[in-house]
Design a protein around this motif. Sequence first.
Motif, PDB file in Angstrom:
ATOM      1  N   GLY A 100      88.006  59.905  38.316  1.00 52.49           N
ATOM      2  CA  GLY A 100      88.042  61.338  38.597  1.00 52.49           C
ATOM      3  C   GLY A 100      88.848  62.056  37.534  1.00 52.49           C
ATOM      4  O   GLY A 100      88.569  61.964  36.335  1.00 52.49           O
ATOM      5  N   ASP A 101      89.885  62.765  37.993  1.00 48.99           N
ATOM      6  CA  ASP A 101      90.724  63.532  37.081  1.00 48.99           C
ATOM      7  C   ASP A 101      91.952  62.762  36.632  1.00 48.99           C
ATOM      8  O   ASP A 101      92.864  63.344  36.027  1.00 48.99           O
ATOM      9  CB  ASP A 101      91.171  64.838  37.757  1.00 48.99           C
ATOM     10  N   GLU A 102      92.044  61.474  36.945  1.00 56.03           N
ATOM     11  CA  GLU A 102      93.232  60.702  36.608  1.00 56.03           C
ATOM     12  C   GLU A 102      92.835  59.420  35.888  1.00 56.03           C
ATOM     13  O   GLU A 102      91.678  58.987  35.931  1.00 56.03           O
ATOM     14  CB  GLU A 102      94.028  60.350  37.873  1.00 56.03           C
ATOM     15  N   LEU A 103      93.837  58.806  35.242  1.00 50.52           N
ATOM     16  CA  LEU A 103      93.640  57.483  34.668  1.00 50.52           C
ATOM     17  C   LEU A 103      93.686  56.448  35.785  1.00 50.52           C
ATOM     18  O   LEU A 103      94.448  56.582  36.748  1.00 50.52           O
ATOM     19  CB  LEU A 103      94.725  57.178  33.642  1.00 50.52           C
ATOM     20  N   ALA A 104      92.887  55.415  35.654  1.00 51.03           N
ATOM     21  CA  ALA A 104      92.881  54.325  36.629  1.00 51.03           C
ATOM     22  C   ALA A 104      93.871  53.266  36.167  1.00 51.03           C
ATOM     23  O   ALA A 104      93.773  52.750  35.037  1.00 51.03           O
ATOM     24  CB  ALA A 104      91.481  53.735  36.770  1.00 51.03           C
ATOM     25  N   LEU A 105      94.843  52.944  37.026  1.00 50.68           N
ATOM     26  CA  LEU A 105      95.870  51.956  36.717  1.00 50.68           C
ATOM     27  C   LEU A 105      95.770  50.802  37.702  1.00 50.68           C
ATOM     28  O   LEU A 105      95.575  51.013  38.904  1.00 50.68           O
ATOM     29  CB  LEU A 105      97.270  52.579  36.793  1.00 50.68           C
ATOM     30  N   SER A 106      95.929  49.592  37.206  1.00 54.26           N
ATOM     31  CA  SER A 106      95.933  48.402  38.045  1.00 54.26           C
ATOM     32  C   SER A 106      97.255  47.673  37.824  1.00 54.26           C
ATOM     33  O   SER A 106      97.553  47.232  36.705  1.00 54.26           O
ATOM     34  CB  SER A 106      94.757  47.480  37.680  1.00 54.26           C
ATOM     35  N   ASP A 107      98.082  47.588  38.873  1.00 50.42           N
ATOM     36  CA  ASP A 107      99.407  46.987  38.735  1.00 50.42           C
ATOM     37  C   ASP A 107      99.307  45.499  38.414  1.00 50.42           C
ATOM     38  O   ASP A 107      98.488  44.762  39.003  1.00 50.42           O
ATOM     39  CB  ASP A 107     100.212  47.164  40.016  1.00 50.42           C
ATOM     40  N   VAL A 108     100.139  45.069  37.493  1.00 47.51           N
ATOM     41  CA  VAL A 108     100.257  43.653  37.154  1.00 47.51           C
ATOM     42  C   VAL A 108     101.543  43.079  37.746  1.00 47.51           C
ATOM     43  O   VAL A 108     101.536  42.009  38.344  1.00 47.51           O
ATOM     44  CB  VAL A 108     100.230  43.462  35.625  1.00 47.51           C
ATOM     45  N   PHE A 109     102.658  43.809  37.580  1.00 49.84           N
ATOM     46  CA  PHE A 109     103.939  43.459  38.202  1.00 49.84           C
ATOM     47  C   PHE A 109     104.585  44.746  38.710  1.00 49.84           C
ATOM     48  O   PHE A 109     104.454  45.811  38.084  1.00 49.84           O
ATOM     49  CB  PHE A 109     104.902  42.797  37.202  1.00 49.84           C
ATOM     50  N   THR A 110     105.317  44.639  39.823  1.00 50.63           N
ATOM     51  CA  THR A 110     106.113  45.761  40.329  1.00 50.63           C
ATOM     52  C   THR A 110     107.463  45.233  40.790  1.00 50.63           C
ATOM     53  O   THR A 110     107.590  44.070  41.195  1.00 50.63           O
ATOM     54  CB  THR A 110     105.425  46.477  41.505  1.00 50.63           C
ATOM     55  N   PHE A 111     108.465  46.107  40.707  1.00 53.60           N
ATOM     56  CA  PHE A 111     109.801  45.754  41.203  1.00 53.60           C
ATOM     57  C   PHE A 111     109.966  46.346  42.598  1.00 53.60           C
ATOM     58  O   PHE A 111     109.814  47.555  42.796  1.00 53.60           O
ATOM     59  CB  PHE A 111     110.888  46.293  40.271  1.00 53.60           C
ATOM     60  N   ILE A 112     110.295  45.493  43.579  1.00 48.92           N
ATOM     61  CA  ILE A 112     110.478  45.917  44.968  1.00 48.92           C
ATOM     62  C   ILE A 112     111.942  45.734  45.341  1.00 48.92           C
ATOM     63  O   ILE A 112     112.425  44.590  45.421  1.00 48.92           O
ATOM     64  CB  ILE A 112     109.587  45.112  45.935  1.00 48.92           C
ATOM     65  N   PRO A 113     112.713  46.823  45.556  1.00 51.86           N
ATOM     66  CA  PRO A 113     114.116  46.668  45.972  1.00 51.86           C
ATOM     67  C   PRO A 113     114.190  46.033  47.362  1.00 51.86           C
ATOM     68  O   PRO A 113     113.437  46.400  48.269  1.00 51.86           O
ATOM     69  CB  PRO A 113     114.650  48.098  45.979  1.00 51.86           C
ATOM     70  N   ASP A 114     115.097  45.090  47.539  1.00 46.77           N
ATOM     71  CA  ASP A 114     115.282  44.429  48.826  1.00 46.77           C
ATOM     72  C   ASP A 114     116.466  44.976  49.594  1.00 46.77           C
ATOM     73  O   ASP A 114     116.367  45.325  50.765  1.00 46.77           O
ATOM     74  CB  ASP A 114     115.461  42.915  48.626  1.00 46.77           C
ATOM     75  N   ARG A 115     117.612  45.051  48.924  1.00 41.66           N
ATOM     76  CA  ARG A 115     118.822  45.485  49.625  1.00 41.66           C
ATOM     77  C   ARG A 115     119.863  45.904  48.594  1.00 41.66           C
ATOM     78  O   ARG A 115     119.719  45.631  47.391  1.00 41.66           O
ATOM     79  CB  ARG A 115     119.383  44.358  50.491  1.00 41.66           C
ATOM     80  N   THR A 116     120.910  46.546  49.075  1.00 43.14           N
ATOM     81  CA  THR A 116     122.058  46.899  48.255  1.00 43.14           C
ATOM     82  C   THR A 116     123.187  45.941  48.585  1.00 43.14           C
ATOM     83  O   THR A 116     123.666  45.906  49.724  1.00 43.14           O
ATOM     84  CB  THR A 116     122.495  48.352  48.497  1.00 43.14           C
ATOM     85  N   ALA A 117     123.606  45.160  47.618  1.00 46.28           N
ATOM     86  CA  ALA A 117     124.634  44.147  47.839  1.00 46.28           C
ATOM     87  C   ALA A 117     126.016  44.774  47.780  1.00 46.28           C
ATOM     88  O   ALA A 117     126.180  45.975  47.515  1.00 46.28           O
ATOM     89  CB  ALA A 117     124.488  43.050  46.792  1.00 46.28           C
ATOM     90  N   VAL A 118     127.027  43.934  48.037  1.00 43.32           N
ATOM     91  CA  VAL A 118     128.404  44.388  47.962  1.00 43.32           C
ATOM     92  C   VAL A 118     128.695  44.873  46.541  1.00 43.32           C
ATOM     93  O   VAL A 118     128.309  44.230  45.561  1.00 43.32           O
ATOM     94  CB  VAL A 118     129.373  43.239  48.335  1.00 43.32           C
ATOM     95  N   GLY A 119     129.341  46.016  46.434  1.00 49.41           N
ATOM     96  CA  GLY A 119     129.607  46.603  45.133  1.00 49.41           C
ATOM     97  C   GLY A 119     128.547  47.573  44.675  1.00 49.41           C
ATOM     98  O   GLY A 119     128.651  48.138  43.590  1.00 49.41           O
ATOM     99  N   GLY A 120     127.489  47.758  45.493  1.00 48.67           N
ATOM    100  CA  GLY A 120     126.453  48.728  45.164  1.00 48.67           C
ATOM    101  C   GLY A 120     125.325  48.200  44.317  1.00 48.67           C
ATOM    102  O   GLY A 120     124.424  48.961  43.952  1.00 48.67           O
ATOM    103  N   LEU A 121     125.329  46.895  43.976  1.00 45.85           N
ATOM    104  CA  LEU A 121     124.257  46.344  43.166  1.00 45.85           C
ATOM    105  C   LEU A 121     122.966  46.287  43.975  1.00 45.85           C
ATOM    106  O   LEU A 121     122.963  45.864  45.133  1.00 45.85           O
ATOM    107  CB  LEU A 121     124.628  44.944  42.675  1.00 45.85           C
ATOM    108  N   ILE A 122     121.884  46.711  43.350  1.00 48.36           N
ATOM    109  CA  ILE A 122     120.575  46.715  44.007  1.00 48.36           C
ATOM    110  C   ILE A 122     119.879  45.392  43.699  1.00 48.36           C
ATOM    111  O   ILE A 122     119.667  45.047  42.528  1.00 48.36           O
ATOM    112  CB  ILE A 122     119.723  47.898  43.535  1.00 48.36           C
ATOM    113  N   GLU A 123     119.540  44.673  44.736  1.00 52.94           N
ATOM    114  CA  GLU A 123     118.825  43.416  44.583  1.00 52.94           C
ATOM    115  C   GLU A 123     117.371  43.631  44.974  1.00 52.94           C
ATOM    116  O   GLU A 123     117.063  44.369  45.910  1.00 52.94           O
ATOM    117  CB  GLU A 123     119.455  42.320  45.444  1.00 52.94           C
TER     118      GLU A 123
END
Length: 606
Positions: free
Chosen positions: A549-572
């Motif tokens: 249509g009016d957009e480019l067609a993209l097919s994901d190969v890899f994606t990053f999915i956040p699971d949780r925020t660990a102690v100290g604020g680090l995103i896992e």
Amino acid sequence: MVSPTTQAKAPLFAVIIHEKGGAERREVFDTSEISVGRVQGNDLMLPKGNVSKRHARLVYRDGRFIVTDLNSTNGTYVNRRRITQATIVREGDRIYIGDFVLRVEAGAAASDDPNGSPSPPAALAPAPVAELPPGALLRSATEDDDELTGSMPRIVAAHRASVPGSEASMAPPRGDASVSSRARSTQNDEEDTQRALALDLVAELVLRVTQGVPAEQLEAQGGEEAVARFDPLIREAWARLSGERHQLPQGTGEAVLAMARAELSDLGPLSDLLTDPTVTEIAVIGPRRLTVSRGGRQSLAPAGFSGEQALRWAVARLCALSGEPMRPDETDVERRLADGMQLSAALRPGRESLVLLRRPRRLSGSLDDLVRRGTISRAIATFLQQCLAARLNLLVVGPRDGGIELVVGALASAVPDEEILCAGDFELGPEHQGRRIPLGATPDQASRAISLAARVPLGRLLVEVGSAPLTGSVCAAIADGADGVIACRTAGSLRRGLSRIISDIASTRSLSAARELVAGSFEVAIEVARLRDDRHRVLRIAEVTGTSGDELALSDVFTFIPDRTAVGGLIEGSFVPCGATPPVAEMLRARGAIFDSALFSRPPSR
């Protein structure tokens, strides 16, 4: 005297006065207008030498409070900005007059009693304000002033405690966090105001010194000769200025002299910043606001220019250093300095100017470094190595926060036995085999340089598609057979970056043709971002499969999915493969790349 335009009686309100180094006090008024000044006869007296005899006026009119400066010597400031006309103040706004900070707190509305007696006063308890340390660094506010947006909300009544002595007045005090936040805010506001006062003194000093000095002398390059010429004039002017003022802020003399000296004989506040190797970008927004980028993090510089003229002198001196002096009628400036820094300036007579100085972005690191940082997974590193070996055209998209440099530098270091031809604001590290290619000063020159670089045997074009002509040249070169291109685009997300690229191409052809050209230019797109834990992640790797249509067609190969925020604020989180062999795999196989289809079916990796 300004009279209110409404017949309603002014509300009972309090003015909270905080003096630098002193305690707060409160004065309550029920009149529509109060005068503020140093001497008796004012409704609010502030007895300090840096307050004028008749300094300012506060008026209640049409349900709003309005402050006006009465041509005072040191000026009146609202929320760190000097006012030059009547300005609406709301509850919570701060008014700066000399060493004093004022806040207006509304109380009960006017009584409906025909005799006009006011309602009982509200108990307006002040929040404690911490002692302000001398010489603390400045930090400017981030909120927008309503005067700039045109929104002028009416002042609202403050939350009122009970009349002193009642049970409600025994409520517990505010928590330490609230008090600390209030103290820091007051400290920052007062420091900004003191710095603004210092810049006002610098502006007055520079004006006195430069009267009668030809413009070409002021725009000429500085150096020891300029220092020797202006220093005695600066000190003489400061002696006269000090004698004319009743009191000047303590400890400002040497700082004001140094700032004036830097503006008249050097590059003003830019001098130290340009010699700091950690500074990657400097933006001057109007003369007095400077933002500095270090490692993708922005902060405010501790000082600015005293005025537009001083900023123009600095730009003219930078142009002279570049070898191409600024023309008298030049308003849009583009120069490349000797160290590779790009100077861009929009100088508008009678309006605030915008100046941007940007160093070439240094590329370093490797795909293994990105795996150790957690920016990508091992499977992603393997996939990207296969894409480079097969000479696929790659596009990296991300904000201007250092993430693009990390990924592009790692890709460049993984290029097998080929020379990197770097076009744009990048600087190759010693681990890269390559060189920068000049793009020239015009779009035609840039287009020819891109076309030539794309045809170099055993060469790999690395380029930032940051302008319409450059974007069109890169996509045209790919359409003519160039491969192995590593391109990047600054944008908040992958879709925004692709939309901007399509818009650039559409400036010279139809939108549908532009969309088809972009879809056929890049096989793989990489989106990188800095998350709130201050670490960069590749959020998405997608294959550009065509148009939809009016957009480019993209097919994901890899994606990053956040699971949780660990102690100290680090995103896992996990780097999740698509789960099935993507279409790009067939292209990798056809080009002879060693391909492992198990990459897309393995369990997610962290």
